[in-house]
Structures are given as C-alpha cells and as structure tokens.
Scaffold this active site. Structure first.
Site, PDB file in Angstrom:
ATOM      1  N   TYR A   1     -29.649 -71.154 -21.153  1.00 41.39           N
ATOM      2  CA  TYR A   1     -31.028 -71.609 -21.403  1.00 41.39           C
ATOM      3  C   TYR A   1     -31.612 -70.921 -22.648  1.00 41.39           C
ATOM      4  O   TYR A   1     -32.361 -69.948 -22.541  1.00 41.39           O
ATOM      5  CB  TYR A   1     -31.906 -71.289 -20.186  1.00 41.39           C
ATOM      6  CG  TYR A   1     -31.363 -71.831 -18.877  1.00 41.39           C
ATOM      7  CD1 TYR A   1     -31.266 -73.215 -18.663  1.00 41.39           C
ATOM      8  CD2 TYR A   1     -30.940 -70.976 -17.858  1.00 41.39           C
ATOM      9  CE1 TYR A   1     -30.767 -73.715 -17.473  1.00 41.39           C
ATOM     10  CE2 TYR A   1     -30.446 -71.473 -16.662  1.00 41.39           C
ATOM     11  CZ  TYR A   1     -30.359 -72.843 -16.473  1.00 41.39           C
ATOM     12  OH  TYR A   1     -29.873 -73.343 -15.294  1.00 41.39           O
TER      13      TYR A   1
ATOM     14  N   TRP B   1     -38.758 -71.352 -21.186  1.00 40.54           N
ATOM     15  CA  TRP B   1     -39.095 -72.204 -20.030  1.00 40.54           C
ATOM     16  C   TRP B   1     -40.422 -71.759 -19.435  1.00 40.54           C
ATOM     17  O   TRP B   1     -40.707 -70.559 -19.368  1.00 40.54           O
ATOM     18  CB  TRP B   1     -38.015 -72.104 -18.953  1.00 40.54           C
ATOM     19  CG  TRP B   1     -37.052 -73.248 -18.950  1.00 40.54           C
ATOM     20  CD1 TRP B   1     -37.039 -74.318 -18.100  1.00 40.54           C
ATOM     21  CD2 TRP B   1     -35.939 -73.445 -19.841  1.00 40.54           C
ATOM     22  NE1 TRP B   1     -36.003 -75.157 -18.418  1.00 40.54           N
ATOM     23  CE2 TRP B   1     -35.315 -74.657 -19.476  1.00 40.54           C
ATOM     24  CE3 TRP B   1     -35.424 -72.737 -20.933  1.00 40.54           C
ATOM     25  CZ2 TRP B   1     -34.204 -75.173 -20.149  1.00 40.54           C
ATOM     26  CZ3 TRP B   1     -34.314 -73.239 -21.599  1.00 40.54           C
ATOM     27  CH2 TRP B   1     -33.718 -74.440 -21.204  1.00 40.54           C
ATOM     28  N   SER B   2     -41.162 -72.745 -18.924  1.00 43.75           N
ATOM     29  CA  SER B   2     -42.537 -72.492 -18.506  1.00 43.75           C
ATOM     30  C   SER B   2     -42.663 -71.525 -17.326  1.00 43.75           C
ATOM     31  O   SER B   2     -43.271 -70.460 -17.441  1.00 43.75           O
ATOM     32  CB  SER B   2     -43.203 -73.828 -18.192  1.00 43.75           C
ATOM     33  OG  SER B   2     -44.439 -73.651 -17.587  1.00 43.75           O
TER      34      SER B   2
ATOM     35  N   ASP C   1     -40.409 -69.787 -15.866  1.00 43.73           N
ATOM     36  CA  ASP C   1     -39.651 -68.556 -16.126  1.00 43.73           C
ATOM     37  C   ASP C   1     -40.551 -67.548 -16.836  1.00 43.73           C
ATOM     38  O   ASP C   1     -40.566 -66.357 -16.501  1.00 43.73           O
ATOM     39  CB  ASP C   1     -38.428 -68.842 -17.006  1.00 43.73           C
ATOM     40  CG  ASP C   1     -37.411 -69.747 -16.338  1.00 43.73           C
ATOM     41  OD1 ASP C   1     -37.763 -70.892 -16.016  1.00 43.73           O
ATOM     42  OD2 ASP C   1     -36.258 -69.317 -16.141  1.00 43.73           O
TER      43      ASP C   1
ATOM     44  N   TYR D   1     -28.292 -77.084 -25.908  1.00 38.53           N
ATOM     45  CA  TYR D   1     -28.939 -77.388 -24.619  1.00 38.53           C
ATOM     46  C   TYR D   1     -29.230 -78.877 -24.563  1.00 38.53           C
ATOM     47  O   TYR D   1     -29.783 -79.457 -25.498  1.00 38.53           O
ATOM     48  CB  TYR D   1     -30.251 -76.601 -24.422  1.00 38.53           C
ATOM     49  CG  TYR D   1     -30.859 -76.917 -23.076  1.00 38.53           C
ATOM     50  CD1 TYR D   1     -30.331 -76.343 -21.920  1.00 38.53           C
ATOM     51  CD2 TYR D   1     -31.905 -77.836 -22.949  1.00 38.53           C
ATOM     52  CE1 TYR D   1     -30.837 -76.673 -20.667  1.00 38.53           C
ATOM     53  CE2 TYR D   1     -32.410 -78.168 -21.690  1.00 38.53           C
ATOM     54  CZ  TYR D   1     -31.866 -77.579 -20.558  1.00 38.53           C
ATOM     55  OH  TYR D   1     -32.354 -77.908 -19.318  1.00 38.53           O
TER      56      TYR D   1
ATOM     57  N   GLN E   1     -43.922 -77.687 -15.426  1.00 40.04           N
ATOM     58  CA  GLN E   1     -43.228 -76.957 -14.351  1.00 40.04           C
ATOM     59  C   GLN E   1     -44.282 -76.331 -13.434  1.00 40.04           C
ATOM     60  O   GLN E   1     -45.477 -76.428 -13.709  1.00 40.04           O
ATOM     61  CB  GLN E   1     -42.319 -75.874 -14.955  1.00 40.04           C
ATOM     62  CG  GLN E   1     -40.863 -76.309 -15.072  1.00 40.04           C
ATOM     63  CD  GLN E   1     -39.940 -75.143 -15.371  1.00 40.04           C
ATOM     64  OE1 GLN E   1     -40.343 -74.178 -16.015  1.00 40.04           O
ATOM     65  NE2 GLN E   1     -38.697 -75.229 -14.930  1.00 40.04           N
TER      66      GLN E   1
ATOM     67  N   ASP F   1     -34.833 -77.883  -9.018  1.00 40.75           N
ATOM     68  CA  ASP F   1     -34.394 -79.169  -9.565  1.00 40.75           C
ATOM     69  C   ASP F   1     -33.537 -80.037  -8.659  1.00 40.75           C
ATOM     70  O   ASP F   1     -33.771 -81.217  -8.504  1.00 40.75           O
ATOM     71  CB  ASP F   1     -33.618 -78.927 -10.854  1.00 40.75           C
ATOM     72  CG  ASP F   1     -34.439 -78.166 -11.886  1.00 40.75           C
ATOM     73  OD1 ASP F   1     -35.505 -77.643 -11.533  1.00 40.75           O
ATOM     74  OD2 ASP F   1     -34.011 -78.098 -13.038  1.00 40.75           O
TER      75      ASP F   1
ATOM     76  N   ARG G   1     -23.345 -77.105 -10.315  1.00 45.98           N
ATOM     77  CA  ARG G   1     -24.413 -77.825 -11.015  1.00 45.98           C
ATOM     78  C   ARG G   1     -24.640 -79.188 -10.356  1.00 45.98           C
ATOM     79  O   ARG G   1     -23.858 -79.614  -9.515  1.00 45.98           O
ATOM     80  CB  ARG G   1     -24.012 -78.013 -12.498  1.00 45.98           C
ATOM     81  CG  ARG G   1     -23.836 -76.717 -13.274  1.00 45.98           C
ATOM     82  CD  ARG G   1     -25.136 -76.027 -13.605  1.00 45.98           C
ATOM     83  NE  ARG G   1     -26.038 -76.861 -14.384  1.00 45.98           N
ATOM     84  CZ  ARG G   1     -27.279 -76.505 -14.721  1.00 45.98           C
ATOM     85  NH1 ARG G   1     -27.752 -75.326 -14.357  1.00 45.98           N
ATOM     86  NH2 ARG G   1     -28.050 -77.306 -15.408  1.00 45.98           N
TER      87      ARG G   1
ATOM     88  N   TRP H   1     -29.808 -74.947  -6.179  1.00 43.33           N
ATOM     89  CA  TRP H   1     -30.990 -75.247  -5.370  1.00 43.33           C
ATOM     90  C   TRP H   1     -30.682 -76.018  -4.075  1.00 43.33           C
ATOM     91  O   TRP H   1     -31.586 -76.482  -3.402  1.00 43.33           O
ATOM     92  CB  TRP H   1     -32.062 -76.021  -6.172  1.00 43.33           C
ATOM     93  CG  TRP H   1     -32.726 -75.172  -7.216  1.00 43.33           C
ATOM     94  CD1 TRP H   1     -32.548 -75.278  -8.574  1.00 43.33           C
ATOM     95  CD2 TRP H   1     -33.646 -74.089  -7.037  1.00 43.33           C
ATOM     96  NE1 TRP H   1     -33.294 -74.335  -9.234  1.00 43.33           N
ATOM     97  CE2 TRP H   1     -33.984 -73.595  -8.324  1.00 43.33           C
ATOM     98  CE3 TRP H   1     -34.228 -73.483  -5.907  1.00 43.33           C
ATOM     99  CZ2 TRP H   1     -34.851 -72.531  -8.517  1.00 43.33           C
ATOM    100  CZ3 TRP H   1     -35.104 -72.416  -6.105  1.00 43.33           C
ATOM    101  CH2 TRP H   1     -35.397 -71.967  -7.396  1.00 43.33           C
TER     102      TRP H   1
ATOM    103  N   GLU I   1     -28.436 -65.786 -12.014  1.00 43.80           N
ATOM    104  CA  GLU I   1     -29.450 -66.840 -11.887  1.00 43.80           C
ATOM    105  C   GLU I   1     -29.648 -67.176 -10.402  1.00 43.80           C
ATOM    106  O   GLU I   1     -30.767 -67.343  -9.934  1.00 43.80           O
ATOM    107  CB  GLU I   1     -28.970 -68.062 -12.674  1.00 43.80           C
ATOM    108  CG  GLU I   1     -29.918 -69.230 -12.705  1.00 43.80           C
ATOM    109  CD  GLU I   1     -29.303 -70.435 -13.423  1.00 43.80           C
ATOM    110  OE1 GLU I   1     -28.124 -70.375 -13.840  1.00 43.80           O
ATOM    111  OE2 GLU I   1     -30.015 -71.453 -13.558  1.00 43.80           O
TER     112      GLU I   1
HETATM  113  C1  2M8 Z   1     -33.214 -74.806 -14.223  1.00 42.48           C
HETATM  114  O1  2M8 Z   1     -33.665 -76.027 -14.810  1.00 42.48           O
HETATM  115  C2  2M8 Z   1     -33.202 -76.494 -16.091  1.00 42.48           C
HETATM  116  C3  2M8 Z   1     -34.039 -77.718 -16.433  1.00 42.48           C
HETATM  117  O2  2M8 Z   1     -35.370 -77.337 -16.560  1.00 42.48           O
HETATM  118  C4  2M8 Z   1     -31.743 -76.896 -16.134  1.00 42.48           C
HETATM  119  O3  2M8 Z   1     -31.103 -77.001 -15.093  1.00 42.48           O
HETATM  120  O4  2M8 Z   1     -31.238 -77.119 -17.223  1.00 42.48           O
HETATM  121  C5  2M8 Z   1     -34.092 -74.580 -12.967  1.00 42.48           C
HETATM  122  O5  2M8 Z   1     -33.543 -73.588 -12.139  1.00 42.48           O
HETATM  123  C6  2M8 Z   1     -35.525 -74.235 -13.367  1.00 42.48           C
HETATM  124  O6  2M8 Z   1     -36.271 -73.853 -12.249  1.00 42.48           O
HETATM  125  C7  2M8 Z   1     -35.552 -73.113 -14.402  1.00 42.48           C
HETATM  126  O7  2M8 Z   1     -36.865 -72.947 -14.868  1.00 42.48           O
HETATM  127  C8  2M8 Z   1     -34.622 -73.404 -15.580  1.00 42.48           C
HETATM  128  C9  2M8 Z   1     -34.489 -72.228 -16.529  1.00 42.48           C
HETATM  129  O8  2M8 Z   1     -34.223 -71.049 -15.815  1.00 42.48           O
HETATM  130  O9  2M8 Z   1     -33.301 -73.728 -15.111  1.00 42.48           O
END
Ligand code: 2M8
Length: 463
Positions: free
Chosen positions: A45, A49-50, A52, A99, A124, A185, A220, A375, A418
């Site tokens: 990532y 991210w919001s 986060d 990404y 988010q 997600d 995933r 999740w 994570e």
């Molecule tokens: C995950 O989400 C992102 C998309 O936003 C992804 O899978 O690419 C989720 O766990 C989300 O809650 C989290 O904010 C993000 C970045 O950690 O990853």
C-alpha cells in the site's frame, strides 16, 4: 526521507520485551513515513489511506506528535469541496503499476488546487475525529489545540457529507457505495449484496490485479469478488462520483454497523473537540444520539443479539455475523441491555474473547469463515483495539485487558503484520504494517506494565 533521530521513550517504564516492542514499532512507523504522510505498508500500500491515517496518528502521538498532526492534515488537505475525504490520497510519484486501482483508474478531476487523479472518489470509515481527539489527549498543549482548531471545520464537513449526501435512508446513518469504503473490504457481511452484482471476469483482463504479485492469492479476495469490486467502482466513477439517486442508479448501497458506529463516535469526539476550539458541542451530541438510535432501530437483530449490515437495494439485513456487528460497543450511549447481548456474542464460540487470540474478523463457526482470507476470518489489530476501548467504556475492563494481552502477545510472537491467522497466529498480508505498529505503541503507552499482571483489576476476568 527524514528519520526520527531518536526513539522517544515510553511514558512509563516497560519490561525488556515491551521496550523492544516499543522500539521496533517506532522503527516500522519511521520507515513508512513519506515526507508528509505514512503509508500503510511500503510494499502493498504505497499511498496514503484514510482510516489508516487515523489509527497511525494515534500511535504517532506518542513518539512524534508533529507527524501525527501532519499525517491528518495531509489527508484533510485532499478533502473534496463536497466534504468527502478520499479513501486513498495518491502519491503521484509512485508508479501506476505499484497499486491497482491507481490514479488512472479513478480518473478524478482536478479540484481545490489539486492536480487531476490525486485521489480515489470513495471514502472510508470516519475514524478521524476520534483520532484527532485521541492525539490531542496524548499530546496536549497549545500546538495540538491549534491543530484541532484547524481540523475541526474539515471534520465537520466530512460528517455533513456522510450524513447528508450519503444519508440515503434519511435516518442519520451513512451508506457505503463500495465494500472498500467499509475498510472491512472482503467481509462476508457484503456477500448477499454482492450476489446481485455480476462478476464479469473480463474486467480482470482489462485491469490487471497488482495485489496478487505481492500477496498470496488465497489470502486476498477471489477473482469473482475483485471483478465485482471493479464493476462497482467503475459505475460510481462513470456517474461522476455523484450521490444522487444511489438506490436506483448504483450497484451497492449498504448501511454498515461498523461504519455508522464510527460515524457516531466521531460526533461524540467532535462534541469534545468543539469544547476545546470554542464551538457548540450540542449539535454533535444531538447527532450522536440520532445515530445510536438509528443503528439500534435499523441494524440490530434482537433474535441473534447482534448488528448486521442492511442492503438498501433489497431492504434485507445480511444473515452473516461479522466483526462489524460488534462495533456498536464503541458507542458509549448504546443501551445497556443491547451492550450485554453484544458482549455475549463476543464471548460466544463465534468470536470467543480469550487471552490466546484476539477476536477474528468473522464468525468462526460459519461456512463463510476463511482463516486466511482478508477480512473473512483473520485477526485485525485495529478492530480489536476499537473493541477493547468499547468494552472498557461499558465497564468490561477484564475483557478489554484480555484483548490487549492477546493483541500484544500476538504481535510479539508474529511481528507487525497486516492481519493474522486466527488459529495459528501466523502473520498474513503485508509485514511492517503501520496501524499494527501504531496501536501497539498506544497499548504499551496506555496499559504498559499492567498488561499480563494478574494482580490488577484490569486483568480481572469478571466485569
Ligand atoms: C485494505 O484495502 C485496500 C483497498 O482500500 C486493498 O485491499 O487494496 C483494507 O484492509 C483497508 O481497510 C485498508 O485501509 C487498506 C490499507 O491498509 O487495505
């Protein structure tokens, strides 16, 4: 990249093990810092991210409050004129291929002094007012009060957007228009709503998944689910990110109990912030009360004693029991009889609060439970951290301490992952994950040596 010059000490003496945890958590956050924000993970990532940023700021408050505020400020500088705070703020220096879906996919127009493609058009969970308040509490003083003053109108604008434009049901609750907006997600909570969205795998020929190059496929979302995610995101984008007539026009419109609990917690936090910045707390208290009432009226299922997500397109509550059903515990004004039911759900074999493992993201006994997949079963530290707070606030100090012990032991054993396998505790997904490190710092700072000390009331197994 500027580095923290020294590791800030914990606010109280720690055991040798915890001292080392404190240092390594600091190192994770330091390594993930990028000029004016923290990335969730340097590999998976690479943008901001919001939600986060909200959790990360709470950890940063202990070691570098200036970074905590900078992170939140950077995020809110990307706020859209309509009040939405984007779910990802893109670092335009990162390659598109690093990404997916990246800036080109979202194709957001230039606005508010920002170049085109600076963010996604989703939101988010609104964890930021809570975070801003917690940063202020952890790093009080004039500088923090000034930051609160700057952020307050922006935090209010976000709430106005969510309760207004996303207030599809007119009950004070906000709808999400994509599973990615939930933050949870791939949760089974969306399965029923997603079943009505066609999974067009041809979309995956047009758009290449990047996550599978960096993480195992069975950790995933499936290709079918990913194809649905892309279809929903593309529909929203093609409609110009408009929120008009969502139920008729859009593919996915859902009220989530976790999302709306954070929406309510934000109003409670804003009432406190308002008192510091000289604004009127009363409207925030009123809104908070409405949100709690509507969550109970609309999303609580008395038969199962848990909260569920509501599909506004079909009017049906999801049949799945997921961790989002426990989130209303973070609302201090949740009626006591319902608190007791939700705690019973958390104690049940489905989630099972115990010292060996934090709460999983989904019902362990359900067919949809998947110990590896994102999740759908694994343990997440942010969810457990929030639940521990909620439990403590409702007087379940023993349970809160149990969760904290389980979380710290897990990270000590497996690292700053994570997410974690809910049976073996093995780390899954990205390593050196920022919110895991941030919330470990917060737990060490708050509870410190009392964790694991059976002589204290916090550790008592009873209420
Ligand atoms: C995950 O989400 C992102 C998309 O936003 C992804 O899978 O690419 C989720 O766990 C989300 O809650 C989290 O904010 C993000 C970045 O950690 O990853």
């Amino acid at each position: 990249m500027n580095r923290l010059t020294a590791v800030s000490p914990a606010p109280h003496p720690l055991s040798e093990d915890d001292e080392s945890l404190w240092r390594t958590a600091t190192e994770v956050l330091d390594a993930n810092w990028r000029t004016d924000h923290t990335v969730p993970s340097g590999t998976l990532y690479p943008h901001q991210w919001s939600w986060d940023a909200a959790f990360i700021s709470i950890g940063l408050a202990h070691i570098a409050p200036d970074r905590a505020w900078r992170d939140l400020r950077s995020l809110f500088e990307a706020q859209w004129p309509d009040g939405r705070v984007p779910h990802i703020v893109f670092d335009l220096g990162v390659a598109e291929r690093d990404y997916f879906p990246g800036p080109d996919f979202w194709d957001v127009p230039a606005m508010a002094g920002r170049p085109p493609r600076f963010s996604t058009g989703l939101v988010q969970p609104p964890a930021h007012a809570l975070a801003a308040w917690e940063v202020y509490r952890r790093a009080p003083g004039d500088a923090s009060a000034e930051e609160l003053r700057r952020l307050y109108p922006r935090l209010v604008a976000l709430q106005d957007y969510l309760i207004g434009s996303r207030g599809v049901s007119g009950t004070g609750l906000a709808s999400i228009v994509h599973p990615w907006e939930s933050g949870l997600d791939n949760s089974p909570s969306w399965d029923m709503a997603l079943a009505n969205v066609t999974a067009d795998e041809d979309l995956l020929l047009r758009y290449e998944r990047q996550d599978l190059k960096r993480a195992a496929a069975d950790h995933r979302p499936t290709n079918d689910d990913y194809a649905r995610y892309i279809a929903i995101a593309a529909t929203y984008r093609n409609g110009g990110y408009s929120d008009a007539d969502l139920v008729d026009r859009h593919l996915f419109v859902v009220e989530c109990p976790a999302y709306n609990s954070l929406l309510g917690a934000a109003e409670h936090a804003l009432a406190r912030i308002a008192a510091v910045v000289g604004a009127d707390p009363a409207p925030h208290r009123d809104r908070a009360a409405t949100i709690t009432r509507s969550i109970v009226e609309r999303l609580y299922d008395p038969e199962s004693g848990t909260f569920r997500s509501l599909d506004l397109k079909t009017g049906r509550l999801s049949t799945q029991r997921c961790v989002n059903g426990l989130f209303p515990l973070i609302l201090g004004d949740l009626p006591r009889d319902i608190v007791a039911q939700v705690v019973a759900e958390a104690e049940s074999a489905r989630f099972g609060i115990n010292e060996l493992m934090p709460i999983p993201s989904s019902d362990r006994t359900a067919d949809s439970f998947d110990a590896n997949r994102y999740w759908r079963g694994p343990v997440w530290i942010n969810a457990n951290w929030l639940l521990a707070r909620g439990l403590a606030a409702h007087g379940y100090a023993g349970h809160a301490a149990t969760l904290r012990t389980a979380m710290l032991d897990l990270v000590r054993r497996s690292g700053y992952y994570e997410y974690f396998h809910p049976i073996t505790g093995d780390g899954i997904g990205a390593g050196a994950f920022s919110w895991t490190a941030a919330l470990v710092l917060d737990m060490l700072a708050e509870v410190g040596p009392r964790i694991g000390d059976p002589g204290t009331t916090r550790m008592s197994r009873t209420r």
